[in-house]
Design a protein around this motif. Sequence first.
Motif, PDB file in Angstrom:
ATOM      1  N   HIS A   1      28.214  48.030  36.994  1.00 28.96           N
ATOM      2  CA  HIS A   1      28.140  49.372  36.395  1.00 28.96           C
ATOM      3  C   HIS A   1      29.478  50.111  36.479  1.00 28.96           C
ATOM      4  CE1 HIS A   1      23.847  49.028  35.787  1.00 28.96           C
ATOM      5  NE2 HIS A   1      23.684  48.702  37.064  1.00 28.96           N
ATOM      6  N   ARG A   2      30.539  49.401  36.792  1.00 29.54           N
ATOM      7  CA  ARG A   2      31.858  50.032  36.852  1.00 29.54           C
ATOM      8  C   ARG A   2      32.369  50.326  35.440  1.00 29.54           C
ATOM      9  NH1 ARG A   2      34.160  45.524  41.142  1.00 29.54           N
ATOM     10  NH2 ARG A   2      32.533  45.869  42.735  1.00 29.54           N
ATOM     11  N   ASP A   3      33.445  51.083  35.381  1.00 27.54           N
ATOM     12  CA  ASP A   3      34.018  51.421  34.079  1.00 27.54           C
ATOM     13  C   ASP A   3      34.515  50.155  33.372  1.00 27.54           C
ATOM     14  OD1 ASP A   3      33.558  54.091  34.539  1.00 27.54           O
ATOM     15  OD2 ASP A   3      35.588  54.474  35.301  1.00 27.54           O
ATOM     16  N   PRO A   4      34.348  50.071  32.068  1.00 31.23           N
ATOM     17  CA  PRO A   4      34.852  48.916  31.319  1.00 31.23           C
ATOM     18  C   PRO A   4      36.365  48.788  31.441  1.00 31.23           C
ATOM     19  CG  PRO A   4      33.311  50.191  29.996  1.00 31.23           C
ATOM     20  CD  PRO A   4      33.621  51.021  31.208  1.00 31.23           C
ATOM     21  N   LYS A   5      36.827  47.557  31.428  1.00 27.77           N
ATOM     22  CA  LYS A   5      38.247  47.262  31.508  1.00 27.77           C
ATOM     23  C   LYS A   5      38.600  46.226  30.449  1.00 27.77           C
ATOM     24  CE  LYS A   5      39.001  49.712  35.289  1.00 27.77           C
ATOM     25  NZ  LYS A   5      39.897  50.900  35.315  1.00 27.77           N
ATOM     26  N   ALA A   6      39.901  46.144  30.132  1.00 30.19           N
ATOM     27  CA  ALA A   6      40.406  45.120  29.219  1.00 30.19           C
ATOM     28  C   ALA A   6      41.113  44.036  30.018  1.00 30.19           C
ATOM     29  CB  ALA A   6      41.362  45.725  28.199  1.00 30.19           C
ATOM     30  N   CYS A   7      40.881  42.805  29.659  1.00 30.06           N
ATOM     31  CA  CYS A   7      41.554  41.668  30.288  1.00 30.06           C
ATOM     32  C   CYS A   7      43.048  41.725  29.977  1.00 30.06           C
ATOM     33  CB  CYS A   7      40.952  40.378  29.743  1.00 30.06           C
ATOM     34  SG  CYS A   7      41.755  38.848  30.274  1.00 30.06           S
ATOM     35  N   ARG A   8      43.869  41.407  30.989  1.00 28.38           N
ATOM     36  CA  ARG A   8      45.319  41.404  30.810  1.00 28.38           C
ATOM     37  C   ARG A   8      45.919  40.117  31.343  1.00 28.38           C
ATOM     38  NH1 ARG A   8      44.117  46.829  31.374  1.00 28.38           N
ATOM     39  NH2 ARG A   8      45.160  48.186  29.860  1.00 28.38           N
ATOM     40  N   HIS A   9      46.848  39.589  30.592  1.00 31.13           N
ATOM     41  CA  HIS A   9      47.672  38.434  30.967  1.00 31.13           C
ATOM     42  C   HIS A   9      47.006  37.092  30.679  1.00 31.13           C
ATOM     43  CE1 HIS A   9      50.444  35.897  33.290  1.00 31.13           C
ATOM     44  NE2 HIS A   9      51.320  36.873  33.056  1.00 31.13           N
ATOM     45  N   GLY A  10      45.768  36.874  31.111  1.00 26.79           N
ATOM     46  CA  GLY A  10      45.063  35.625  30.800  1.00 26.79           C
ATOM     47  C   GLY A  10      45.703  34.405  31.406  1.00 26.79           C
ATOM     48  N   GLY A  11      45.935  34.427  32.712  1.00 21.92           N
ATOM     49  CA  GLY A  11      46.708  33.378  33.356  1.00 21.92           C
ATOM     50  C   GLY A  11      46.026  32.040  33.499  1.00 21.92           C
ATOM     51  N   GLY A  12      44.689  31.992  33.508  1.00 22.78           N
ATOM     52  CA  GLY A  12      43.992  30.728  33.700  1.00 22.78           C
ATOM     53  C   GLY A  12      42.817  30.593  32.756  1.00 22.78           C
ATOM     54  N   LEU A  13      42.456  29.338  32.442  1.00 22.21           N
ATOM     55  CA  LEU A  13      41.396  29.072  31.476  1.00 22.21           C
ATOM     56  C   LEU A  13      40.648  27.809  31.901  1.00 22.21           C
ATOM     57  CD1 LEU A  13      40.484  30.405  28.789  1.00 22.21           C
ATOM     58  CD2 LEU A  13      41.942  28.775  27.591  1.00 22.21           C
ATOM     59  N   ALA A  14      39.321  27.819  31.738  1.00 18.77           N
ATOM     60  CA  ALA A  14      38.501  26.643  32.026  1.00 18.77           C
ATOM     61  C   ALA A  14      37.300  26.642  31.100  1.00 18.77           C
ATOM     62  CB  ALA A  14      38.055  26.634  33.483  1.00 18.77           C
ATOM     63  N   LEU A  15      36.920  25.466  30.629  1.00 16.92           N
ATOM     64  CA  LEU A  15      35.742  25.308  29.779  1.00 16.92           C
ATOM     65  C   LEU A  15      34.749  24.424  30.511  1.00 16.92           C
ATOM     66  CD1 LEU A  15      34.380  25.839  27.028  1.00 16.92           C
ATOM     67  CD2 LEU A  15      35.511  23.764  26.190  1.00 16.92           C
ATOM     68  N   THR A  16      33.580  24.972  30.843  1.00 17.14           N
ATOM     69  CA  THR A  16      32.534  24.243  31.537  1.00 17.14           C
ATOM     70  C   THR A  16      31.229  24.411  30.772  1.00 17.14           C
ATOM     71  OG1 THR A  16      31.750  26.059  32.951  1.00 17.14           O
ATOM     72  CG2 THR A  16      33.705  24.837  33.708  1.00 17.14           C
ATOM     73  N   ARG A  17      30.173  23.804  31.269  1.00 15.20           N
ATOM     74  CA  ARG A  17      28.881  23.938  30.590  1.00 15.20           C
ATOM     75  C   ARG A  17      28.371  25.370  30.621  1.00 15.20           C
ATOM     76  NH1 ARG A  17      25.010  20.589  34.824  1.00 15.20           N
ATOM     77  NH2 ARG A  17      25.260  21.981  36.627  1.00 15.20           N
ATOM     78  N   GLU A  18      28.875  26.178  31.583  1.00 16.56           N
ATOM     79  CA  GLU A  18      28.470  27.580  31.651  1.00 16.56           C
ATOM     80  C   GLU A  18      29.152  28.443  30.598  1.00 16.56           C
ATOM     81  OE1 GLU A  18      27.622  25.561  35.326  1.00 16.56           O
ATOM     82  OE2 GLU A  18      29.578  25.899  34.363  1.00 16.56           O
ATOM     83  N   GLY A  19      30.294  28.015  30.106  1.00  6.98           N
ATOM     84  CA  GLY A  19      31.018  28.771  29.101  1.00  6.98           C
ATOM     85  C   GLY A  19      32.515  28.686  29.301  1.00  6.98           C
TER      86      GLY A  19
END
Length: 344
Positions: free
Chosen positions: A140-158
Motif C-alpha cells: 500500500h506504499r506510494d507508487p514508484k517508477a523502476c529506474r536503471h533496470g540492472g538485472g533481468l530473469a525469465l522464469t515460469r513465474e514471469g
Amino acid sequence: MRVAGVRVAAALALAALALTACTSGDARPPGGGPGALGPEGRPGCRGVSAADVRGPRIDYAHGPLADVPGSRAMCAAYWLPGADRRLVPQGLALDGDTAWVSGYHFSPEAGARRCALTRVSLHTGRRITGLTPIEGAVGHRDPKACRHGGGLALTREGLWVAETMRLWLLDPDAIGTGRDPVKRVWGIVEPLRGSIMVDSGGRLGLGRFDASGTPQDISWFDVRDLLAPGVLDLTGGTAGPGQAGPVRRDPGRTWMQGGTVGPDGLYLVRSSTHCGQLLLPGGRRVAVAPGTEDIQLDGRGDLWALSEAGAKTFQLRGGRPLVPMLARYDARALMRGPSPTCDL
C-alpha cells in the motif's frame, strides 16, 4: 537472467571443459595487441564486421568495430532498438529466438533514468515489444517508477526486473497489450542492492555494484519465500515481519555487473567501459569486451553478452571502443582466451 544451462547441462559441458548493472567507471584501457583478442571460434564464429551487425543502424558512431578480447570468437552482433535515444543496456534474458533486454535511456537529470524493457528478435535484431516506464507500488506504499533496470530473469513465474531499491515481477504476455503487466513489487532493504540478478532454478541471486574496493556478497532468495503472502521487502540480513531473507550467500566481487549459472557453477562479469573480465567458476579470469554487463549461456555452446561501451552516451564521451550492444560468442573459444591485461 534465465539459466537455460541448468536444464541442458550436457550441452553446456563442452563450454565448461575449456574454460561484471550499474555505473561505468574509468579503469585503465586494455593493453596488448592482436594476441590479446583470444582464439578464433568455430566456423561461423570468427568475428563480425560493422556491416554484419543486426538491428537498427546507429547514427552516433561510424567505422569498424573495435578489436577487443573475444572479437575473434564472436558469432553474431546487434545494435538494440533505442540506441540512438541513448539506451544503456543492463540486463539480459533469452526467450527462445528472442531476447529481453532491460536498461535505461540516459538523461543528465537526477532520478530520470527510468527502466526501459525491450524484446528483440535474434534473427533480425528488430523490436517486437517493450515497456517504458515500469510503474507500481510495494503493498500500500506510494507508487514508484523502476529506474536503471540492472538485472533481468525469465522464469515460469514471469519476468523479473531488478533495480537498486526494488524487485519487479512482470507478466511478459501482457507487455505491449495495454494490460498492466506488473504482478508484484518488493522493496530492497539497505545494504542489499539489486545491481545484478542471477537465476539459478528456483532461486534468485542479487548483488551490489561497488567500485570502492569492497567486495559485495551475492544473496540468494528462494522464489517461494518471495511469493509468500505478506512479503513486501527483501533483506540481506535476518528477515523480520514482512521480509524475505537470503537462504545462502556467495562471495561477490568489486565492479560486479552481471552473471549466469552453468553446470559447474557461477560465472561473474566485472567491467567498466574500458575493461571487461569474466570470472570462471574455477577462479580463472578471462578478458572480455569492455563494458560487458549481463551474460547468459544458451545451452548450445554459445554465450550471449550485453555491453554498454557501444551505447551512445559513452561513445560521445570518447575513448571507449565501439562494441556491439548484444553479441553471441563461441563460449568454448571465449573462455580459452587470455587473462585480462586491464585493471579494475
